[in-house]
Design a protein around this motif. Structure first.
Motif, PDB file in Angstrom:
ATOM      1  N   ARG A 138       0.841  -1.207   0.000  1.00 21.11           N
ATOM      2  CA  ARG A 138       0.000   0.000   0.000  1.00 21.11           C
ATOM      3  C   ARG A 138       0.874   1.254   0.000  1.00 21.11           C
ATOM      4  O   ARG A 138       0.636   2.196  -0.744  1.00 21.11           O
ATOM      5  CB  ARG A 138      -0.929   0.020   1.215  1.00 21.11           C
ATOM      6  N   VAL A 142       1.244   4.127  -3.009  1.00 26.26           N
ATOM      7  CA  VAL A 142       0.996   5.559  -2.791  1.00 26.26           C
ATOM      8  C   VAL A 142       2.191   6.377  -3.271  1.00 26.26           C
ATOM      9  O   VAL A 142       2.027   7.388  -3.964  1.00 26.26           O
ATOM     10  CB  VAL A 142       0.675   5.845  -1.303  1.00 26.26           C
ATOM     11  N   VAL A 183      -4.293  11.174  -5.904  1.00 23.60           N
ATOM     12  CA  VAL A 183      -3.649   9.963  -5.386  1.00 23.60           C
ATOM     13  C   VAL A 183      -4.700   8.999  -4.847  1.00 23.60           C
ATOM     14  O   VAL A 183      -4.621   7.790  -5.061  1.00 23.60           O
ATOM     15  CB  VAL A 183      -2.577  10.309  -4.323  1.00 23.60           C
ATOM     16  N   THR A 232      -5.250   5.192  -6.315  1.00 21.77           N
ATOM     17  CA  THR A 232      -5.021   4.031  -5.455  1.00 21.77           C
ATOM     18  C   THR A 232      -6.293   3.407  -4.906  1.00 21.77           C
ATOM     19  O   THR A 232      -6.268   2.272  -4.444  1.00 21.77           O
ATOM     20  CB  THR A 232      -4.136   4.419  -4.251  1.00 21.77           C
ATOM     21  N   VAL A 240      -4.030   7.481   2.740  1.00 24.84           N
ATOM     22  CA  VAL A 240      -2.991   8.025   1.862  1.00 24.84           C
ATOM     23  C   VAL A 240      -2.104   8.998   2.634  1.00 24.84           C
ATOM     24  O   VAL A 240      -0.875   8.914   2.573  1.00 24.84           O
ATOM     25  CB  VAL A 240      -3.609   8.693   0.616  1.00 24.84           C
ATOM     26  N   ILE A 277       1.950   8.424   3.373  1.00 26.99           N
ATOM     27  CA  ILE A 277       2.976   9.389   2.965  1.00 26.99           C
ATOM     28  C   ILE A 277       3.856   9.742   4.164  1.00 26.99           C
ATOM     29  O   ILE A 277       5.084   9.780   4.057  1.00 26.99           O
ATOM     30  CB  ILE A 277       2.329  10.641   2.333  1.00 26.99           C
TER      31      ILE A 277
END
Length: 89
Positions: A14, A18, A33, A37, A44, A48
């Motif tokens: 995952r 991302v 994004v 995804t 998300v 990050i």
């Protein structure tokens, strides 16, 4: 369901997806994004932050836009793009 969102919660793929989505999306915003995804906004954003913390990935947010400045010493660009495509088993 997208291939990315089918990865189990906590799965490294995952995060890789991302990062790859930020890399390959022109003028990457959170919404873009998320769309790429099929993960939710909170996930998300958290991924990050974890990429920066755990893998020294440098994603800079300026206004609404995210830009990948460095993959860090651990993450492989090609592998991350495979995760985004759902090709990493």
């Amino acid at each position: 369901m997208s291939k990315v969102s089918s990865y189990p919660k906590g799965d490294l793929r995952r995060m890789l997806a991302v990062i790859a989505a930020v890399d390959c999306t022109p003028d990457a915003t959170l919404a873009k994004v998320v769309a790429k995804t099929a993960l939710d906004k909170k996930t998300v954003s958290n991924l990050i932050a974890k990429a920066a913390e755990q893998a020294e990935v440098l994603i800079v947010k300026t206004g609404p836009f995210y830009v990948l400045h460095s993959w860090g010493p651990i993450i492989n660009r090609d592998g991350a793009h495979l995760a985004l495509a759902g090709s990493v088993k």
